[in-house]
Write a protein that holds these residues in place. Structure first.
Motif, mmCIF file in Angstrom:
data_model
loop_
_atom_site.group_PDB
_atom_site.id
_atom_site.type_symbol
_atom_site.label_atom_id
_atom_site.label_comp_id
_atom_site.label_asym_id
_atom_site.label_seq_id
_atom_site.Cartn_x
_atom_site.Cartn_y
_atom_site.Cartn_z
ATOM 1 N N ILE A 1 0.830 -1.203 0.000
ATOM 2 C CA ILE A 1 0.000 0.000 0.000
ATOM 3 C C ILE A 1 0.864 1.253 0.000
ATOM 4 C CG2 ILE A 1 -1.590 1.345 1.429
ATOM 5 C CD1 ILE A 1 -2.827 -1.337 2.254
ATOM 6 N N GLU A 2 1.892 1.233 0.857
ATOM 7 C CA GLU A 2 2.762 2.416 0.894
ATOM 8 C C GLU A 2 3.443 2.624 -0.442
ATOM 9 O OE1 GLU A 2 5.521 3.154 3.973
ATOM 10 O OE2 GLU A 2 4.045 2.917 5.575
ATOM 11 N N ALA A 3 3.839 1.538 -1.068
ATOM 12 C CA ALA A 3 4.503 1.666 -2.369
ATOM 13 C C ALA A 3 3.572 2.325 -3.374
ATOM 14 C CB ALA A 3 4.929 0.293 -2.876
ATOM 15 N N ARG A 4 2.325 1.898 -3.325
ATOM 16 C CA ARG A 4 1.349 2.464 -4.252
ATOM 17 C C ARG A 4 1.135 3.946 -3.968
ATOM 18 N NH1 ARG A 4 -0.338 3.329 -8.903
ATOM 19 N NH2 ARG A 4 -2.585 3.667 -9.153
ATOM 20 N N ILE A 5 1.065 4.287 -2.686
ATOM 21 C CA ILE A 5 0.874 5.687 -2.314
ATOM 22 C C ILE A 5 2.066 6.517 -2.779
ATOM 23 C CG2 ILE A 5 0.755 7.278 -0.364
ATOM 24 C CD1 ILE A 5 -0.926 5.266 1.113
ATOM 25 N N ALA A 6 3.257 5.951 -2.614
ATOM 26 C CA ALA A 6 4.449 6.666 -3.067
ATOM 27 C C ALA A 6 4.370 6.920 -4.565
ATOM 28 C CB ALA A 6 5.697 5.863 -2.724
ATOM 29 N N GLU A 7 3.943 5.909 -5.279
ATOM 30 C CA GLU A 7 3.799 6.047 -6.725
ATOM 31 C C GLU A 7 2.845 7.175 -7.065
ATOM 32 O OE1 GLU A 7 3.871 2.487 -10.004
ATOM 33 O OE2 GLU A 7 2.198 2.568 -8.583
ATOM 34 N N LEU A 8 1.714 7.184 -6.379
ATOM 35 C CA LEU A 8 0.709 8.208 -6.639
ATOM 36 C C LEU A 8 1.238 9.592 -6.292
ATOM 37 C CD1 LEU A 8 -2.393 6.313 -5.239
ATOM 38 C CD2 LEU A 8 -2.004 6.922 -7.624
ATOM 39 N N PHE A 9 1.967 9.675 -5.175
ATOM 40 C CA PHE A 9 2.527 10.970 -4.800
ATOM 41 C C PHE A 9 3.520 11.470 -5.840
ATOM 42 C CE2 PHE A 9 0.170 11.670 -1.343
ATOM 43 C CZ PHE A 9 0.597 11.295 -0.080
ATOM 44 N N GLN A 10 4.326 10.517 -6.319
ATOM 45 C CA GLN A 10 5.322 10.896 -7.324
ATOM 46 C C GLN A 10 4.671 11.620 -8.477
ATOM 47 O OE1 GLN A 10 8.498 10.684 -7.491
ATOM 48 N NE2 GLN A 10 9.286 8.883 -6.388
ATOM 49 N N ASN A 11 3.494 11.137 -8.857
ATOM 50 C CA ASN A 11 2.815 11.741 -9.993
ATOM 51 C C ASN A 11 2.363 13.159 -9.703
ATOM 52 O OD1 ASN A 11 3.172 9.364 -11.355
ATOM 53 N ND2 ASN A 11 1.175 8.535 -10.789
ATOM 54 N N LYS A 12 2.237 13.462 -8.415
ATOM 55 C CA LYS A 12 1.747 14.796 -8.093
ATOM 56 C C LYS A 12 2.862 15.829 -8.037
ATOM 57 C CE LYS A 12 -2.502 13.587 -6.431
ATOM 58 N NZ LYS A 12 -3.203 14.142 -7.567
ATOM 59 N N ILE A 13 4.054 15.347 -7.747
ATOM 60 C CA ILE A 13 5.162 16.287 -7.568
ATOM 61 C C ILE A 13 5.736 16.657 -8.924
ATOM 62 C CG2 ILE A 13 7.444 16.567 -6.534
ATOM 63 C CD1 ILE A 13 5.313 16.364 -4.487
ATOM 64 N N ASN A 14 5.920 17.938 -9.090
ATOM 65 C CA ASN A 14 6.619 18.390 -10.297
ATOM 66 C C ASN A 14 7.331 19.696 -9.971
ATOM 67 O OD1 ASN A 14 4.729 20.567 -10.530
ATOM 68 N ND2 ASN A 14 3.284 19.045 -11.325
ATOM 69 N N LEU A 15 7.853 20.335 -10.976
ATOM 70 C CA LEU A 15 8.690 21.501 -10.730
ATOM 71 C C LEU A 15 7.941 22.625 -10.017
ATOM 72 C CD1 LEU A 15 10.762 21.630 -14.010
ATOM 73 C CD2 LEU A 15 11.642 21.364 -11.691
ATOM 74 N N SER A 16 6.664 22.742 -10.321
ATOM 75 C CA SER A 16 5.961 23.871 -9.711
ATOM 76 C C SER A 16 5.222 23.476 -8.439
ATOM 77 C CB SER A 16 4.991 24.476 -10.723
ATOM 78 O OG SER A 16 4.295 23.445 -11.373
ATOM 79 N N LYS A 17 5.331 22.196 -8.056
ATOM 80 C CA LYS A 17 4.683 21.794 -6.802
ATOM 81 C C LYS A 17 5.583 20.790 -6.101
ATOM 82 C CE LYS A 17 0.845 19.002 -5.228
ATOM 83 N NZ LYS A 17 -0.256 19.463 -4.417
ATOM 84 N N GLU A 18 6.161 21.225 -4.996
ATOM 85 C CA GLU A 18 7.131 20.361 -4.311
ATOM 86 C C GLU A 18 6.567 19.670 -3.080
ATOM 87 O OE1 GLU A 18 11.273 22.714 -5.321
ATOM 88 O OE2 GLU A 18 10.331 22.977 -3.356
ATOM 89 N N VAL A 19 5.353 20.052 -2.716
ATOM 90 C CA VAL A 19 4.845 19.603 -1.415
ATOM 91 C C VAL A 19 3.503 18.898 -1.584
ATOM 92 C CG1 VAL A 19 4.076 20.376 0.850
ATOM 93 C CG2 VAL A 19 6.022 21.472 -0.230
ATOM 94 N N ILE A 20 3.337 17.820 -0.833
ATOM 95 C CA ILE A 20 2.037 17.141 -0.797
ATOM 96 C C ILE A 20 1.129 17.890 0.172
ATOM 97 C CG2 ILE A 20 0.858 14.984 -0.249
ATOM 98 C CD1 ILE A 20 2.712 14.634 -2.537
ATOM 99 N N VAL A 21 -0.044 18.250 -0.298
ATOM 100 C CA VAL A 21 -0.971 18.990 0.560
ATOM 101 C C VAL A 21 -2.194 18.143 0.899
ATOM 102 C CG1 VAL A 21 -0.221 21.235 -0.248
ATOM 103 C CG2 VAL A 21 -2.069 20.030 -1.430
ATOM 104 N N LEU A 22 -3.047 18.736 1.677
ATOM 105 C CA LEU A 22 -4.235 18.057 2.199
ATOM 106 C C LEU A 22 -5.092 17.470 1.088
ATOM 107 C CD1 LEU A 22 -4.982 17.740 5.096
ATOM 108 C CD2 LEU A 22 -6.426 19.735 4.939
ATOM 109 N N SER A 23 -5.258 18.231 0.023
ATOM 110 C CA SER A 23 -6.140 17.752 -1.045
ATOM 111 C C SER A 23 -5.549 16.524 -1.728
ATOM 112 C CB SER A 23 -6.395 18.862 -2.071
ATOM 113 O OG SER A 23 -5.164 19.371 -2.537
ATOM 114 N N ASP A 24 -4.239 16.475 -1.790
ATOM 115 C CA ASP A 24 -3.599 15.299 -2.373
ATOM 116 C C ASP A 24 -3.904 14.068 -1.534
ATOM 117 O OD1 ASP A 24 -0.687 17.322 -3.034
ATOM 118 O OD2 ASP A 24 -2.397 16.837 -4.365
ATOM 119 N N VAL A 25 -3.752 14.240 -0.241
ATOM 120 C CA VAL A 25 -4.014 13.093 0.644
ATOM 121 C C VAL A 25 -5.463 12.654 0.517
ATOM 122 C CG1 VAL A 25 -4.096 12.367 3.058
ATOM 123 C CG2 VAL A 25 -2.192 13.739 2.246
#
Lengths: 107, 538
Positions: B48-72
């Protein structure tokens, strides 16, 4: 609430069968399986999937291999074992029996 | 602008906002708790954590470095709520999933600084206990009369933490921590803050906090010094107690009496049975030992700056102390009852020859007590020691009185004792043993009387009265100072000069004979002793 329960119960029994069928076609990782189910209108969340896959793996019905990924952590690709294959064929025959019976009853 | 945490998910590092981290952490904990089988659980969580990491990776890019509440939030909707993870067997129970347990979560006590008046102590307490703030405030005011409430409030203000983050605030009220609630808290806190920053209460609070910080620091320093003294006190007390109670050669003081025995011997001869004796010993040990222990404990804590305490220790210690006090009181009371009645017996001692004109009075030598006495103590006293079978009481009291009815000498012996009833007291009095040896013209008194240890110490006394008729004389030897009564009416003054003299009973009282005769007699007796010693050492 009760109807949800019954619906979930119906889905649950079938789910395992569907998952095994998908994996039998080609080796897949959880995301793939979800996608496949979605296209066939079988909606399921990933959370339900992981425990199920692990349990099947521990029962030696599935096996997996690791594949490195560029965009994240390595992925598990699942495939059927021989035991799994015979398990699946048994389920298939059960399914068709059930299907016949229910169709007849609800006619 | 918000605080972020760096988190490791499946070996990948993500920057995640503090609130989002809270939610994610609780989510993963909830999911984990759904799996009962330990072997599978770890593996599943890793997937599960691996999958979450994968999903988070997709959210991070040059203009967004931080995971926020809406992502979670999104992750949770993709992965499913914890309820959707349930094991196959548990499926029947998921009927009332959402509605139950709003308040069965663990609450933590915080200060509700937002809603409080001074520093949120009352508000925090109210939230923790689930009662209205007004009630808590009223309670404080009522108990505050006399300053204890103010001190209590102050102490609480120092030790209870402030609910700063949103999750703190939720924990304070016992609300479950999820995205909904956190958003709500954020909004209300923003509004509140705006409102309050205009009020003067804000300023008052700042002042109070600064004051509290300063006082905190002062307490720390004083605490160390105080702690040191407490430990010193505890150590000294322990040494004193140990030597007193366990020592073999103890010296016990009773009212006016000095005893030459150890503490345990004393307990044995005073209590009627072993049980009471033991109860008193335990009671005393508790009453005296627990404060010492407590001082040691608190002193160490203060000196070394250790926080926290053993759970329930102070409660248990106080209970033991109270129990000790009760034991002492009960046994003390029982003991007092043993002394409530008095009995005495009166004998007339037969003299070998009571018709002589001068009677010589002497005391036989005593190997037990002579070292302990010093002449000149103003009060009557007894000494005490114990041999194998008997309790030995030192120094009975002797009085010389003018005989009114008789023309010859007579000697009266009075033995007294206390007891739990009259019969017992009488028996104990009779059991006293005291020896008086009478020869032709002298009486030798024993310097101590004894009683059996079974009779226990019950304030036994022995008194002797020598009745001297008018015109007769007594000679009082030097050794008699040990047993002569100090509150004698006949002799006007007490001094060394009184001893070793002849006293004749005159019409009025027993007075000194004239000064010349006295000088004569003293010269005679001094020369006697001088000649004796000259003859011994030529």
């Amino acid at each position: 609430m009760k109807i949800e329960n019954t619906k979930a119960q119906m889905r649950k029994g079938i789910l395992e069968y569907c998952i095994l069928a998908i994996i039998a076609k080609k080796e897949s990782y959880p995301s793939d399986i979800i996608e496949e189910l979605k296209t066939s209108k079988m909606i399921v969340v990933e959370g339900t999937l992981y425990p199920l896959l692990t349990r099947l793996k521990n029962a030696e019905i599935l096996s997996y291999r690791w594949e490195e990924s560029t965009s994240g952590p390595p992925r598990k690709y699942y495939s059927l074992t021989t035991k799994g294959a015979s398990f699946l064929s048994e389920l298939t025959s059960t399914w068709s029996e059930l299907h016949k019976a229910v169709s007849k009853i609800t006619k | 602008m918000n605080k972020t945490v760096a988190v490791n998910i499946a070996g990948f590092i993500f920057n995640i906002e503090e609130e989002a981290y809270s939610i994610l952490s609780d989510y993963l904990d909830s999911v984990r708790s759904k799996f009962s089988d330990e072997n599978e659980r770890d593996e599943i969580m890793r997937d599960i954590e691996a999958r979450i990491a994968e999903l988070f990776q997709n959210k991070i890019n040059l203009s967004k470095e931080v995971i926020v509440l809406s992502d979670v939030q999104e992750i949770i909707s993709i992965m499913g709520t914890p309820e959707e993870y349930t094991d196959e067997e548990e499926y029947q129970e998921t009927s009332s999933a959402q509605s139950s347990k709003p308040k069965t979560r663990k609450k933590k006590l915080f200060r509700d600084a937002e809603n409080g008046i001074i520093s949120g102590v009352c508000s925090g307490l109210a939230a923790y206990m689930g009662i209205d703030v007004l009630l808590v405030r009223i309670a404080f005011v009522i108990f505050g009369f006399g300053g204890t409430g103010i001190i209590g409030y102050f102490i609480l203000m120092l030790i209870v933490p402030e609910a700063k983050t949103a999750s703190d605030k939720l924990k304070m009220k016992g609300e479950p921590i999820n995205v909904e609630n956190i958003k709500q808290v954020f909004h209300t806190s923003k509004d509140e803050f705006k409102r309050r920053s205009h009020k003067t209460k804000e300023k008052a609070r700042i002042v109070a906090n600064n004051g509290a910080d300063a006082i905190r620091k002062i307490f720390k320093v004083f605490g160390r010094i105080f702690g040191f003294f407490l430990i010193a006190f505890a150590v000294v007390s322990s040494i004193v107690f140990f030597s007193l109670f366990l020592g073999e050669s103890g010296v016990i003081h009773l009212n006016g009496a000095v005893a030459n025995i150890s503490f345990s011997e004393f307990i044995n001869i005073i209590f009627p049975n072993e049980l009471q004796g033991n109860m008193m010993t335990i009671g005393l040990a508790l009453v005296m030992g627990i404060p010492v222990l407590g001082a040691m404990f608190v002193g160490t804590k203060l000196l070394l700056g250790i926080k926290g305490s053993i759970k329930g220790f102070s409660v248990a210690a106080t209970c033991c102390w109270i129990i000790g006090g009760i034991l002492c009181a009960v046994t003390g009371l029982q003991l007092a009852l043993e002394f409530q009645d008095e009995g005495s017996v009166d004998y007339n001692i037969e003299l070998a020859n009571n018709t002589v004109d001068t009677l010589f009075l002497d005391v036989s030598h005593d190997q037990f007590f002579s070292d302990n006495i010093s002449y000149g103590n103003g009060r009557e006293f007894q000494l005490l020691t114990v041999d194998d079978e008997n309790i030995l009481f030192g120094y009975p009291t002797l009085e010389i009185r003018k005989s009114v009815s008789d023309t010859n000498f007579s000697v009266q012996l009075i033995k007294e004792s206390r007891g739990s009833n009259f019969k017992q007291a009488l028996t104990k009095a009779e059991n006293l043993k005291y020896d008086i040896i009478s020869t032709n013209d002298s009486l030798t008194f024993s310097p101590y009387f004894t009683t059996k240890t079974e009779d226990k110490w019950r304030a036994q006394t022995t008194s002797i009265i020598v009745w001297v008729p008018e015109g007769k004389t007594v000679h009082i030897s030097k050794g008699m100072d040990r047993i002569m009564s100090h509150s004698d009416h006949i002799f006007q003054s007490h001094s060394d000069k009184m001893m070793d003299h002849f006293k004749t009973m005159t019409k009025e009282s027993l007075n000194r004979i004239s000064l010349e005769e006295e000088r004569l007699y003293s010269i005679i007796s001094e020369s006697k002793s001088f000649i004796k010693s000259a003859l011994r050492h030529p």
